[in-house]
Enzyme design. Structure first.
Site, PDB file in Angstrom:
ATOM      1  N   ASP A  11      12.775   0.910 -57.391  1.00 39.52           N
ATOM      2  CA  ASP A  11      12.709  -0.547 -57.477  1.00 39.52           C
ATOM      3  C   ASP A  11      13.395  -0.913 -58.787  1.00 39.52           C
ATOM      4  O   ASP A  11      12.833  -0.740 -59.860  1.00 39.52           O
ATOM      5  CB  ASP A  11      11.240  -0.994 -57.458  1.00 39.52           C
ATOM      6  CG  ASP A  11      11.075  -2.501 -57.688  1.00 39.52           C
ATOM      7  OD1 ASP A  11      12.087  -3.208 -57.855  1.00 39.52           O
ATOM      8  OD2 ASP A  11       9.913  -2.952 -57.722  1.00 39.52           O
ATOM      9  N   LYS A  72      19.879  -7.720 -64.095  1.00 42.27           N
ATOM     10  CA  LYS A  72      20.006  -7.901 -62.646  1.00 42.27           C
ATOM     11  C   LYS A  72      20.554  -9.287 -62.296  1.00 42.27           C
ATOM     12  O   LYS A  72      21.240  -9.454 -61.300  1.00 42.27           O
ATOM     13  CB  LYS A  72      18.627  -7.704 -62.026  1.00 42.27           C
ATOM     14  CG  LYS A  72      18.602  -7.549 -60.535  1.00 42.27           C
ATOM     15  CD  LYS A  72      17.211  -7.118 -60.130  1.00 42.27           C
ATOM     16  CE  LYS A  72      17.027  -7.069 -58.637  1.00 42.27           C
ATOM     17  NZ  LYS A  72      15.658  -6.592 -58.306  1.00 42.27           N
ATOM     18  N   GLU A 171      13.844  -5.669 -50.976  1.00 38.57           N
ATOM     19  CA  GLU A 171      12.539  -5.440 -51.587  1.00 38.57           C
ATOM     20  C   GLU A 171      11.368  -5.785 -50.662  1.00 38.57           C
ATOM     21  O   GLU A 171      10.444  -4.977 -50.514  1.00 38.57           O
ATOM     22  CB  GLU A 171      12.443  -6.222 -52.906  1.00 38.57           C
ATOM     23  CG  GLU A 171      13.300  -5.585 -53.991  1.00 38.57           C
ATOM     24  CD  GLU A 171      13.708  -6.539 -55.092  1.00 38.57           C
ATOM     25  OE1 GLU A 171      13.149  -7.654 -55.158  1.00 38.57           O
ATOM     26  OE2 GLU A 171      14.590  -6.181 -55.879  1.00 38.57           O
ATOM     27  N   ASP A 193       6.845 -12.089 -52.455  1.00 33.70           N
ATOM     28  CA  ASP A 193       7.170 -11.276 -53.634  1.00 33.70           C
ATOM     29  C   ASP A 193       7.570 -12.171 -54.803  1.00 33.70           C
ATOM     30  O   ASP A 193       8.668 -12.718 -54.835  1.00 33.70           O
ATOM     31  CB  ASP A 193       8.307 -10.310 -53.279  1.00 33.70           C
ATOM     32  CG  ASP A 193       8.719  -9.423 -54.464  1.00 33.70           C
ATOM     33  OD1 ASP A 193       8.275  -9.677 -55.609  1.00 33.70           O
ATOM     34  OD2 ASP A 193       9.491  -8.480 -54.247  1.00 33.70           O
TER      35      ASP A 193
HETATM   36 MG    MG Z   1      10.261  -6.832 -58.038  1.00 30.62          MG
END
Ligand code: MG
Ligand code: ADP
Length: 616
Positions: A11, A72, A171, A193
């Protein structure tokens, strides 16, 4: 299982990263001896090397200019797009080649891919330490809305780090795999999420052992960082009220405020009230105070509401209602915030599932996927979706969709096109993503040119354009002229990507403009058709005069004028009616004439309503 067959799940988060693997007894987050599984996705330049993880995170306050976080957010994006983002970061980001960006630290600059690779290298090292053997392969997760160039950038980062990235998965999908393990029931699952920097919601249907992602929605600029920013601003105001002369806008003070805000927020996930203390030794300033969960809730409520808006959109896209959702899965560190849990529970009318550690659930799911790819147990199959429709530009600037949004991956589609000019030796293929009817309202993904077509009359070439989206969501476009076998050697250089917000906007726009677009598009298509038919008729005119009565040819001329006149207007149905009439009048001619070229043109009218890629 031999050592090289280990495929770890990673992850790679905006805020935190970690790896997991499947051991004899089941999946487990990887913890190097004496360390935590979670590693802050932070890098700090130290001499010629890097401090990575928790140590680097400490540096974020001490030397903000040499400490890099939230990399990211920069992955696969261009400078123009990132302008707002860059203004908020405490390190320097500069425009670089091809619209991309580089991070500057002193004399050196680094691409986001290189920086992510440093994080991955450290994750790899930690995993090897935890496992006691080398690791070569990984499944890496990305937010559901990462587009092609962002996925590519992630893949490249893995490669730079010396990892064979066997699969990139979403994800929320990974989280679903983690929860789906050993659960053999059917139903509709929502994966919520909320991390540090991104928010995703996905709806998955579970049937027997098969998962299918029905829809995804989200916002790549919404998360716990935003909670921190609001809370930091609140703290700033409070300190300024008490110490009007305080200098709180320096990078150092700003970073300290953020750090204090985050600790406060985390405390308030457990306690109803807590204290804070701010030390600015440089200014001889010390401030302290108390904050309640209520106060935090008030600040973040609008952001939490935004996540529920996304949930509504995802439900709408899947054609489902909140009541139909049977399981809600909570993912991401910010899903620990009590208000978030309460609101999600209220929204879905059921208690969310929090049985797997929300920090680890994505890595665990990726590890299970890796295990499956390595040949481990294969109990379920997984399908992701394409967020927005993919297609290409056709005549008149219309957007011709080849793969519709929300199609499951992998996906493939092909369509036949032709030329509309005689002896055309090349065609441009312009690739777009979006939901509108015209390419000017869509996002360009890239373009290429199919060259070297042998000269042929317009309408004769058969150009097969095919779109292929692989299991990682990466798009390849190819073109081939079937008669001559000419193929384009193509390189699609994806332009920068779309955020969840942009996707929202595009979807909303497409609903709003659906009717306008459709009319306009139909007019363009019918006008193009009329042009083709007129050309055909002109070419065959000699034959027409020979074969038909002067009364018949006169009527055709009259009807052509009528079509021209209606084509000026904006009523596609009226134009279609006149065209049909003209079609019926020229039918005997079409049947009789021998001229090949004219037949081709006319056939285009009777058989083929599509038009060709832009000529050039
Ligand atoms: Mg995450
Ligand atoms: P990402 O997926 O963006 O890397 P994570 O899932 O690791 O993010 O979540 C990180 C976020 O979770 C941070 O904003 C952090 O402050 C927040 N967080 C972690 N633990 C808690 C907690 N107990 N209460 C509230 N927020 C938390």
């Amino acid at each position: 299982m031999s050592e090289l067959e280990t495929i770890i799940g990673i992850d790679l988060g905006t805020t935190n990263s970690l790896a997991a693997t499947v051991l004899e007894h089941g999946p487990e987050a990887l913890r190097p001896p004496g360390a935590e599984a979670i590693m802050p996705s932070v890098l700090s330049r130290s001499g010629q090397g890097w401090l990575v993880g928790a140590a680097a995170r400490e540096e974020r306050t001490r030397s903000p200019e040499t400490t890099v976080y939230s990399v990211k957010r920069l992955m696969g994006r261009d400078a123009e797009y990132l302008a707002d983002e860059i203004a908020r970061l405490h390190y320097r980001v500069e425009p670089a080649m091809r619209g991309l960006v580089r991070v500057r630290i002193g004399e050196e600059t680094f691409t986001p891919q290189e920086l992510s690779a440093e994080l991955l290298r450290e994750i790899k090292r930690r995993s090897e330490e935890a496992l006691g053997h080398p690791v070569a392969k990984a499944v890496i997760t990305v937010p559901a809305y990462f587009d092609d160039s962002q996925r590519q950038a992630t893949r490249d980062a893995g490669r730079i780090a010396g990892l064979d990235v066997v699969r990139i998965i979403n994800e929320p999908t990974a989280a679903a795999i983690a929860y789906g393990l050993d659960q053999k029931k059917s139903g509709l699952v929502a994966v919520y999420d909320l991390g540090g920097g991104t928010f995703d919601i996905s709806l998955l249907s579970l049937s027997g052992k098969v998962f299918k992602v029905l829809s995804t929605h989200g916002d790549t600029h919404l998360g716990g960082d935003d909670f921190d920013r609001l809370l930091a601003e609140e703290l700033r105001q409070r300190v300024l009220a008490e110490h009007p002369g305080a200098e709180l806008d320096s990078p150092l003070a700003a970073a300290l405020l953020l750090k204090t805000a985050e600790l406060l927020k985390i405390d308030l996930s457990r306690a109803l009230e807590t204290g804070y203390e701010l030390d600015l030794p440089g200014q001889g300033l010390r401030a302290s105070g108390r904050m309640t969960r209520e106060e935090l809730n008030e600040l973040i409520a609008p952001l939490v509401e935004r996540t529920l808006d996304s949930a509504r959109q995802a439900l709408k896209a899947a054609g489902k209602s909140a009541e139909e959702v049977q399981d809600v899965v909570m993912v991401g560190g910010s899903s620990r915030v009590p208000l978030v849990r309460e609101e999600v529970e209220r929204f879905f009318g059921r208690r969310p599932n929090i049985s797997i550690n929300p920090d680890e659930v994505v890595a665990v799911g990726a590890a299970i996927q890796g295990h499956l790819l390595a040949g481990g147990r294969r109990d379920f199959l997984l399908l992701d979706v394409i967020p927005l429709s993919l297609g290409l530009e056709t005549l008149g600037g219309t957007f011709s969709k080849l793969i519709m949004g929300n199609t499951t991956l992998p996906a493939q589609a092909g369509e036949l096109f032709t030329t509309h000019v005689d002896n055309q030796t090349g065609v441009d293929v312009n690739i777009y993503q979006g939901e509108r009817e015209f390419v000017k309202d869509c996002r360009s993904l890239g373009r290429f040119r199919l060259k070297g077509l042998p000269p042929m009359p317009a309408g004769l070439p058969r150009i097969n354009v095919s779109f292929e989206v692989d299991a990682n969501g990466i798009l390849t476009v190819s073109a081939r002229e079937e008669r001559s076998g000419t193929e384009a050697s193509i390189e699609v250089i994806p332009s920068h990507g779309l955020t969840g917000e942009e996707i929202d906007r595009i979807m909303e726009d497409s609903y709003e403009h659906a009717m306008d677009d459709l009319n306009e598009r139909q007019m363009v298509e019918f006008r193009n058709m009329a042009d083709a038919v007129f050309r055909g008729i002109e070419k065959a005119w000699e034959d027409a005069e020979r074969m038909l009565s002067s009364e018949a040819t006169g009527m055709i001329r009259q009807q052509m004028d009528k079509v021209r006149q209606v084509a000026q207007g904006s009523d596609p149905l009226a134009l279609k009616r006149e065209m049909d009439l003209l079609g019926r009048m020229t039918q005997p001619l079409a049947d009789a004439i021998i001229s090949k070229a004219a037949l081709t043109e006319l056939r285009k009218f009777y058989e083929d309503t599509g038009s060709g890629p832009e000529s050039g």
